[in-house]
Design a protein around this motif. Structure first.
Motif, PDB file in Angstrom:
ATOM      1  N   HIS A  81     -30.292   5.575 -28.652  1.00  0.00           N
ATOM      2  CA  HIS A  81     -29.859   5.454 -27.255  1.00  0.00           C
ATOM      3  C   HIS A  81     -29.500   4.000 -26.947  1.00  0.00           C
ATOM      4  O   HIS A  81     -28.458   3.722 -26.332  1.00  0.00           O
ATOM      5  CB  HIS A  81     -30.959   5.956 -26.329  1.00  0.00           C
ATOM      6  CG  HIS A  81     -30.635   5.856 -24.878  1.00  0.00           C
ATOM      7  ND1 HIS A  81     -29.715   6.680 -24.263  1.00  0.00           N
ATOM      8  CD2 HIS A  81     -31.083   5.019 -23.911  1.00  0.00           C
ATOM      9  CE1 HIS A  81     -29.618   6.357 -22.988  1.00  0.00           C
ATOM     10  NE2 HIS A  81     -30.441   5.357 -22.755  1.00  0.00           N
ATOM     11  N   ASP A  82     -30.362   3.062 -27.366  1.00  0.00           N
ATOM     12  CA  ASP A  82     -30.096   1.638 -27.137  1.00  0.00           C
ATOM     13  C   ASP A  82     -28.809   1.207 -27.855  1.00  0.00           C
ATOM     14  O   ASP A  82     -28.003   0.454 -27.301  1.00  0.00           O
ATOM     15  CB  ASP A  82     -31.266   0.777 -27.625  1.00  0.00           C
ATOM     16  CG  ASP A  82     -32.514   0.960 -26.770  1.00  0.00           C
ATOM     17  OD1 ASP A  82     -32.408   1.540 -25.665  1.00  0.00           O
ATOM     18  OD2 ASP A  82     -33.606   0.537 -27.211  1.00  0.00           O
ATOM     19  N   ALA A  83     -28.627   1.682 -29.086  1.00  0.00           N
ATOM     20  CA  ALA A  83     -27.415   1.324 -29.844  1.00  0.00           C
ATOM     21  C   ALA A  83     -26.169   1.874 -29.151  1.00  0.00           C
ATOM     22  O   ALA A  83     -25.141   1.187 -29.078  1.00  0.00           O
ATOM     23  CB  ALA A  83     -27.516   1.867 -31.276  1.00  0.00           C
ATOM     24  N   ALA A  84     -26.286   3.103 -28.635  1.00  0.00           N
ATOM     25  CA  ALA A  84     -25.133   3.692 -27.926  1.00  0.00           C
ATOM     26  C   ALA A  84     -24.799   2.882 -26.673  1.00  0.00           C
ATOM     27  O   ALA A  84     -23.621   2.616 -26.390  1.00  0.00           O
ATOM     28  CB  ALA A  84     -25.437   5.143 -27.559  1.00  0.00           C
ATOM     29  N   GLU A  85     -25.828   2.463 -25.941  1.00  0.00           N
ATOM     30  CA  GLU A  85     -25.595   1.636 -24.752  1.00  0.00           C
ATOM     31  C   GLU A  85     -24.962   0.299 -25.137  1.00  0.00           C
ATOM     32  O   GLU A  85     -24.054  -0.181 -24.456  1.00  0.00           O
ATOM     33  CB  GLU A  85     -26.906   1.397 -23.997  1.00  0.00           C
ATOM     34  CG  GLU A  85     -27.388   2.585 -23.213  1.00  0.00           C
ATOM     35  CD  GLU A  85     -28.688   2.309 -22.461  1.00  0.00           C
ATOM     36  OE1 GLU A  85     -29.341   1.265 -22.726  1.00  0.00           O
ATOM     37  OE2 GLU A  85     -29.048   3.140 -21.615  1.00  0.00           O
ATOM     38  N   ASN A  86     -25.453  -0.299 -26.220  1.00  0.00           N
ATOM     39  CA  ASN A  86     -24.879  -1.570 -26.682  1.00  0.00           C
ATOM     40  C   ASN A  86     -23.421  -1.389 -27.080  1.00  0.00           C
ATOM     41  O   ASN A  86     -22.587  -2.253 -26.781  1.00  0.00           O
ATOM     42  CB  ASN A  86     -25.683  -2.121 -27.865  1.00  0.00           C
ATOM     43  CG  ASN A  86     -27.018  -2.685 -27.435  1.00  0.00           C
ATOM     44  OD1 ASN A  86     -27.222  -3.017 -26.272  1.00  0.00           O
ATOM     45  ND2 ASN A  86     -27.950  -2.774 -28.374  1.00  0.00           N
ATOM     46  N   ARG A  99     -21.356  -1.165 -23.949  1.00  0.00           N
ATOM     47  CA  ARG A  99     -21.237  -2.493 -23.335  1.00  0.00           C
ATOM     48  C   ARG A  99     -20.244  -3.359 -24.115  1.00  0.00           C
ATOM     49  O   ARG A  99     -19.392  -4.029 -23.531  1.00  0.00           O
ATOM     50  CB  ARG A  99     -22.621  -3.154 -23.265  1.00  0.00           C
ATOM     51  CG  ARG A  99     -22.670  -4.417 -22.462  1.00  0.00           C
ATOM     52  CD  ARG A  99     -24.069  -4.984 -22.239  1.00  0.00           C
ATOM     53  NE  ARG A  99     -25.029  -4.778 -23.286  1.00  0.00           N
ATOM     54  CZ  ARG A  99     -26.038  -3.884 -23.262  1.00  0.00           C
ATOM     55  NH1 ARG A  99     -26.207  -3.121 -22.270  1.00  0.00           N
ATOM     56  NH2 ARG A  99     -26.881  -3.757 -24.250  1.00  0.00           N
ATOM     57  N   LEU A 100     -20.325  -3.309 -25.441  1.00  0.00           N
ATOM     58  CA  LEU A 100     -19.404  -4.094 -26.272  1.00  0.00           C
ATOM     59  C   LEU A 100     -17.969  -3.593 -26.131  1.00  0.00           C
ATOM     60  O   LEU A 100     -17.029  -4.405 -26.114  1.00  0.00           O
ATOM     61  CB  LEU A 100     -19.836  -4.044 -27.738  1.00  0.00           C
ATOM     62  CG  LEU A 100     -21.104  -4.829 -28.076  1.00  0.00           C
ATOM     63  CD1 LEU A 100     -21.527  -4.551 -29.518  1.00  0.00           C
ATOM     64  CD2 LEU A 100     -20.905  -6.315 -27.862  1.00  0.00           C
ATOM     65  N   GLU A 101     -17.791  -2.286 -26.029  1.00  0.00           N
ATOM     66  CA  GLU A 101     -16.442  -1.748 -25.833  1.00  0.00           C
ATOM     67  C   GLU A 101     -15.869  -2.214 -24.496  1.00  0.00           C
ATOM     68  O   GLU A 101     -14.690  -2.563 -24.409  1.00  0.00           O
ATOM     69  CB  GLU A 101     -16.469  -0.219 -25.904  1.00  0.00           C
ATOM     70  CG  GLU A 101     -16.641   0.315 -27.314  1.00  0.00           C
ATOM     71  CD  GLU A 101     -16.837   1.818 -27.353  1.00  0.00           C
ATOM     72  OE1 GLU A 101     -17.034   2.454 -26.294  1.00  0.00           O
ATOM     73  OE2 GLU A 101     -16.800   2.371 -28.472  1.00  0.00           O
ATOM     74  N   ALA A 102     -16.721  -2.246 -23.464  1.00  0.00           N
ATOM     75  CA  ALA A 102     -16.261  -2.728 -22.151  1.00  0.00           C
ATOM     76  C   ALA A 102     -15.893  -4.209 -22.238  1.00  0.00           C
ATOM     77  O   ALA A 102     -14.859  -4.636 -21.695  1.00  0.00           O
ATOM     78  CB  ALA A 102     -17.336  -2.497 -21.102  1.00  0.00           C
ATOM     79  N   GLN A 103     -16.723  -4.993 -22.936  1.00  0.00           N
ATOM     80  CA  GLN A 103     -16.418  -6.418 -23.106  1.00  0.00           C
ATOM     81  C   GLN A 103     -15.131  -6.602 -23.905  1.00  0.00           C
ATOM     82  O   GLN A 103     -14.320  -7.477 -23.594  1.00  0.00           O
ATOM     83  CB  GLN A 103     -17.584  -7.131 -23.810  1.00  0.00           C
ATOM     84  CG  GLN A 103     -18.816  -7.288 -22.956  1.00  0.00           C
ATOM     85  CD  GLN A 103     -19.977  -7.897 -23.742  1.00  0.00           C
ATOM     86  OE1 GLN A 103     -19.933  -8.025 -24.952  1.00  0.00           O
ATOM     87  NE2 GLN A 103     -21.034  -8.255 -23.023  1.00  0.00           N
ATOM     88  N   GLN A 104     -14.947  -5.780 -24.924  1.00  0.00           N
ATOM     89  CA  GLN A 104     -13.733  -5.871 -25.732  1.00  0.00           C
ATOM     90  C   GLN A 104     -12.509  -5.561 -24.881  1.00  0.00           C
ATOM     91  O   GLN A 104     -11.492  -6.252 -24.973  1.00  0.00           O
ATOM     92  CB  GLN A 104     -13.817  -4.902 -26.911  1.00  0.00           C
ATOM     93  CG  GLN A 104     -12.622  -4.968 -27.826  1.00  0.00           C
ATOM     94  CD  GLN A 104     -12.702  -3.949 -28.955  1.00  0.00           C
ATOM     95  OE1 GLN A 104     -13.396  -2.947 -28.835  1.00  0.00           O
ATOM     96  NE2 GLN A 104     -12.004  -4.214 -30.031  1.00  0.00           N
ATOM     97  N   ALA A 105     -12.618  -4.533 -24.044  1.00  0.00           N
ATOM     98  CA  ALA A 105     -11.487  -4.182 -23.170  1.00  0.00           C
ATOM     99  C   ALA A 105     -11.177  -5.334 -22.220  1.00  0.00           C
ATOM    100  O   ALA A 105     -10.000  -5.671 -21.999  1.00  0.00           O
ATOM    101  CB  ALA A 105     -11.809  -2.912 -22.384  1.00  0.00           C
ATOM    102  N   THR A 106     -12.215  -5.964 -21.673  1.00  0.00           N
ATOM    103  CA  THR A 106     -12.018  -7.111 -20.780  1.00  0.00           C
ATOM    104  C   THR A 106     -11.344  -8.251 -21.534  1.00  0.00           C
ATOM    105  O   THR A 106     -10.390  -8.868 -21.026  1.00  0.00           O
ATOM    106  CB  THR A 106     -13.367  -7.576 -20.194  1.00  0.00           C
ATOM    107  OG1 THR A 106     -13.957  -6.493 -19.471  1.00  0.00           O
ATOM    108  CG2 THR A 106     -13.214  -8.771 -19.292  1.00  0.00           C
TER     109      THR A 106
END
Length: 121
Positions: free
Chosen positions: A65-70, A73-80
């Protein structure tokens, strides 16, 4: 030397069936008790193993679950970051266009200065 201790212990039961039955009954009881203790111990061990497996599974679920959340979050940062890069690329293209316009303007100014100098002569 006493020979009684060398005799087969079951030999005396041939002459005394009641003692033999009592002996076998007590041995059966001991075997049943021993088996019951072994069964209880095995049950405790199985329960312990199941408990450890459940804890391990829960730990792995939390880690997943933690890895999926990370990852989210990383995908959102990558998109930004990609969006910011695209913005910078557009600004760079705009600056290159401005530089070309400035170079053209400078060339025009040089031509005008040459013409002005030619007219003064």
């Amino acid at each position: 030397m006493d020979r009684d201790h060398l005799r087969d212990p079951f030999e005396s039961f041939e002459n005394d069936p009641a003692s033999a039955r009592h002996f076998h009954d007590s041995k059966d009881f001991e075997i049943e008790r021993f088996c019951s203790l072994l069964n209880a111990d095995a049950t405790d061990q199985v329960n312990g193993i199941q408990s450890v497996m459940e804890k391990t599974l829960n730990t792995k679920r939390h880690a997943y679950h933690d890895a999926a959340e990370n990852c989210e979050r990383l995908e959102a940062q990558q998109a930004t970051c990609l969006s910011e890069v695209e913005g910078h690329e557009k600004r760079i293209e705009g600056l290159e266009d401005e530089r070309a316009d400035i170079a053209t303007a400078l060339k025009n100014i040089q031509n005008l200065q040459e013409c002005t100098n030619d007219l003064r002569k």
